[in-house]
Every structure is written in structure tokens, then in C-alpha cells.
Write an enzyme that holds these catalytic residues in place. Sequence first.
Site, PDB file in Angstrom:
ATOM      1  N   ASP A 122      35.092  39.578  42.175  1.00 41.13           N
ATOM      2  CA  ASP A 122      35.140  38.490  42.940  1.00 41.13           C
ATOM      3  C   ASP A 122      34.067  37.324  42.482  1.00 41.13           C
ATOM      4  O   ASP A 122      33.141  37.511  42.311  1.00 41.13           O
ATOM      5  CB  ASP A 122      34.942  38.702  44.375  1.00 41.13           C
ATOM      6  CG  ASP A 122      35.525  37.592  45.296  1.00 41.13           C
ATOM      7  OD1 ASP A 122      35.084  36.480  45.108  1.00 41.13           O
ATOM      8  OD2 ASP A 122      36.383  37.985  46.090  1.00 41.13           O
ATOM      9  N   ILE A 123      34.776  36.001  42.290  1.00 35.72           N
ATOM     10  CA  ILE A 123      33.853  34.913  41.902  1.00 35.72           C
ATOM     11  C   ILE A 123      33.214  34.672  42.954  1.00 35.72           C
ATOM     12  O   ILE A 123      32.125  33.952  42.508  1.00 35.72           O
ATOM     13  CB  ILE A 123      34.600  33.747  41.117  1.00 35.72           C
ATOM     14  CG1 ILE A 123      35.620  33.403  42.031  1.00 35.72           C
ATOM     15  CG2 ILE A 123      35.471  34.342  39.979  1.00 35.72           C
ATOM     16  CD1 ILE A 123      36.322  31.972  41.673  1.00 35.72           C
ATOM     17  N   HIS A 173      40.202  43.525  48.775  1.00 33.61           N
ATOM     18  CA  HIS A 173      38.675  43.487  48.432  1.00 33.61           C
ATOM     19  C   HIS A 173      38.099  44.751  48.736  1.00 33.61           C
ATOM     20  O   HIS A 173      38.432  45.566  49.494  1.00 33.61           O
ATOM     21  CB  HIS A 173      38.223  42.533  49.518  1.00 33.61           C
ATOM     22  CG  HIS A 173      38.486  41.035  49.374  1.00 33.61           C
ATOM     23  ND1 HIS A 173      37.777  40.092  48.456  1.00 33.61           N
ATOM     24  CD2 HIS A 173      39.561  40.405  49.964  1.00 33.61           C
ATOM     25  CE1 HIS A 173      38.419  39.045  48.776  1.00 33.61           C
ATOM     26  NE2 HIS A 173      39.522  38.989  49.397  1.00 33.61           N
ATOM     27  N   HIS A 232      45.844  40.762  47.064  1.00 27.19           N
ATOM     28  CA  HIS A 232      44.464  41.198  46.715  1.00 27.19           C
ATOM     29  C   HIS A 232      43.673  42.126  47.415  1.00 27.19           C
ATOM     30  O   HIS A 232      43.592  41.698  48.686  1.00 27.19           O
ATOM     31  CB  HIS A 232      43.870  40.295  45.858  1.00 27.19           C
ATOM     32  CG  HIS A 232      43.359  39.085  46.552  1.00 27.19           C
ATOM     33  ND1 HIS A 232      44.224  38.270  46.931  1.00 27.19           N
ATOM     34  CD2 HIS A 232      42.129  38.680  47.323  1.00 27.19           C
ATOM     35  CE1 HIS A 232      43.637  37.285  47.911  1.00 27.19           C
ATOM     36  NE2 HIS A 232      42.334  37.488  47.970  1.00 27.19           N
TER      37      HIS A 232
END
Length: 144
Positions: free
Chosen positions: A35-36, A106, A104
Site C-alpha cells: 500500500d502506498i 488490505h 482490493h
Amino acid sequence: MQSTEENCIFCRIVRKEDNKTVIEYETDNIVIFKDIRPATKFHFLAVPKKHIKNCKELTMDHKPLLEEMKESLEKILTEKGVDITRDSLLGFHWPPFNSVKHLHMHGMGPKDQMGFIGKLIFKPNNRWFCSVSFIICDFMKFYL
């Protein structure tokens, strides 16, 4: 290649058109990358290669895909030394609270290292974030 959306950032990652994103893991069905904006030390996203807008588009046919996403994230977190039974968190943002309109999952850990904001954003089973078990067991069973 499975169906993707031209302007979706996650579809671009799936197609390997984003040279800034390192794919940590890949199968025929999913890719996993960091994750960014990590909420804790290890924060990964499992993304289906086929464009699915969000959790509300899931059907019972997607259950094997969700299980593959979950098992793959757990494997990566375990390899990083995260105790997945006690110190990991897996789940989805519930629409409209998802920043990217591509499903998506996590996968995060250790969750005890999350900051205050991270604990709010990723608090399981509230109006913003749903656990994997909620999606697989409850939502899919009762709402589809």
C-alpha cells in the site's frame, strides 16, 4: 489477460504499466503489492486481475477468489513475521469509502503498531471497513 479498465490505477498495475509499483506476489487471478499509504509496518493490497468495482459487486462465484486473496495475504504476512492469528488485519473498505474503485483486500500487521488514524480507518466491521469473514460469511450469504 482478464478484463481491465483502461484508466483504473489497479488495472494499470495488473497490466504492469505502472513502473513504480513492485508486485510482491502474483497468480493467474491476483497481484499483491505494498500500500502506498501504509497503516502499519507491513501493509499489502491483494487485487484481482479482473476489474471488480467493489464489494457490492461480489457474487457467490467470487468466493474462491476472495479465499485466494486472503490466503495469499496471510502467507506474505507470515513470511514477514506477523502472527496472523493475533496481530494481523484483513479486510475491505465498504463503498463509498474506498479510494480506488477496484476491489482490493488490505492485509496488515502488526496491527498493534497502527496509529490512531489507522485504527479508525481500519476498525473491522463498521461502516467504513469490513473484515474478510463478514464479506465471505455474512454479506455473501445473506445479501446475494
